[in-house]
Design a protein around this motif. Structure first.
Motif, PDB file in Angstrom:
ATOM      1  N   ASP A  30       0.828  -1.201   0.000  1.00 22.38           N
ATOM      2  CA  ASP A  30       0.000   0.000   0.000  1.00 22.38           C
ATOM      3  C   ASP A  30       0.858   1.245   0.000  1.00 22.38           C
ATOM      4  N   SER A  36      -1.453   6.149  -3.103  1.00 18.52           N
ATOM      5  CA  SER A  36      -2.044   5.373  -2.015  1.00 18.52           C
ATOM      6  C   SER A  36      -2.505   6.326  -0.915  1.00 18.52           C
ATOM      7  N   LYS A  37      -3.285   5.806   0.000  1.00 19.58           N
ATOM      8  CA  LYS A  37      -3.786   6.615   1.106  1.00 19.58           C
ATOM      9  C   LYS A  37      -2.624   7.175   1.921  1.00 19.58           C
ATOM     10  N   ASN A  41      -1.916  11.187   2.302  1.00 16.94           N
ATOM     11  CA  ASN A  41      -1.854  11.801   3.638  1.00 16.94           C
ATOM     12  C   ASN A  41      -0.555  12.574   3.827  1.00 16.94           C
TER      13      ASN A  41
END
Length: 286
Positions: A30, A36-37, A41
């Motif tokens: 990930d 990706s998250k 972030n």
């Protein structure tokens, strides 16, 4: 019975370990995945810390090439900036780039350049559009959070400025006047002027720029800086490039921004003579 209990516990531990390993592998996958998250972030954290404001994700950049070794490329917004969409990208996860400052000052810059264009092209109704540098040159668009409007105009992040105007009796002189106004007002950009024979220039939009305009029987010529350097940059050599946008078989003419001794403008003048014999759009395609 006691041995069976130990066997069950061992099997349970083995299953737990497998789950932990699988989760770790999934987590690593990930983290390395484009947009990706985790990466998004980190991009938001960069923006929040740089500008001391809270940003939210609008969308992933649909134009980005996901086959490249990209890290993150998204659009974000901030309540304090209204509906402005800011692009944030990073190719390695260490250096982040954003275009908040150019987007913040875009409307003010366009208004000031519009005024300069109206002054240069007396009697015409010039239309101005900004490119804020090319989409892929994010490094040229990323500026410190405390950049003032004056600093922004001098930075070169303004990039390509396109002016569309109707026919002029002296296109070269008008272009030189425009550049002189820009330089004296510290507008460091790459001015590009398209000339038309009538008000067809009003049909130019961001989705239909002059370079793909198919009204070839109405388009005259194009003047721009030759080496694609902003007019106040050290590497600007003062040379202009004049294109005949009518035909494919005409070579460009190169002249100095400021008139040189014995300047020969014969070839240049030919660029701005309407081509009566040209009809349709086939001969004018680029």
């Amino acid at each position: 019975m006691e041995m069976d209990i130990f066997r069950i516990i061992k099997q349970g531990l083995a299953v737990s370990a497998a789950v932990v390993i699988a989760a770790a592998v999934s987590s690593c996958a990930d983290k390395s995945r484009y947009n990706s998250k985790v990466h998004i972030n980190e991009a938001l954290r960069y923006m929040n810390q740089k500008y001391h404001a809270e940003f939210t994700v609008e969308e992933e950049n649909p134009a980005a090439d996901k086959d490249d070794e990209g890290y993150v490329d998204i659009y974000v917004s901030c309540k304090q900036l209204g509906d402005i969409r800011i692009r944030v990208s990073s190719s390695d996860g260490k250096t982040f780039l954003d275009d908040l400052v150019p987007k913040k000052y875009e409307h003010q810059a366009q208004s000031d350049i519009q005024l300069a264009a109206k002054t240069a092209f007396t009697g015409d109704k010039p239309k101005v559009m900004l490119s804020l540098n090319e989409e892929n040159e994010m490094a040229d668009r990323t500026l410190p959070a405390d950049t003032t409007y004056e600093d922004f105009m001098l930075s070169g992040a303004l990039g390509l400025v396109e002016v569309y105007t109707d026919d002029s009796d002296a296109p070269l002189e008008d272009y030189r006047k425009l550049v002189d106004l820009m330089a004296s007002n510290n507008m460091n950009c790459l001015p590009s002027v398209y000339y038309f024979t009538d008000n067809s220039y009003e049909n130019i939009t961001r989705d239909a720029p002059a370079k793909v305009y198919d009204g070839n029987d109405k388009k005259l010529g194009h003047i721009r800086i030759k080496n694609d350097a902003c007019i106040l940059d050290e590497d600007f050599d003062g040379e202009l490039m004049i294109d005949d946008l009518y035909a494919l078989d005409t070579d460009a003419v190169y002249l100095q921004l400021f008139p040189a001794d014995n300047e020969d403008t014969a070839a240049y003048d030919a660029m701005f003579v309407p081509h009566e014999s040209t009809s349709g759009s086939e001969s004018g395609k680029e």
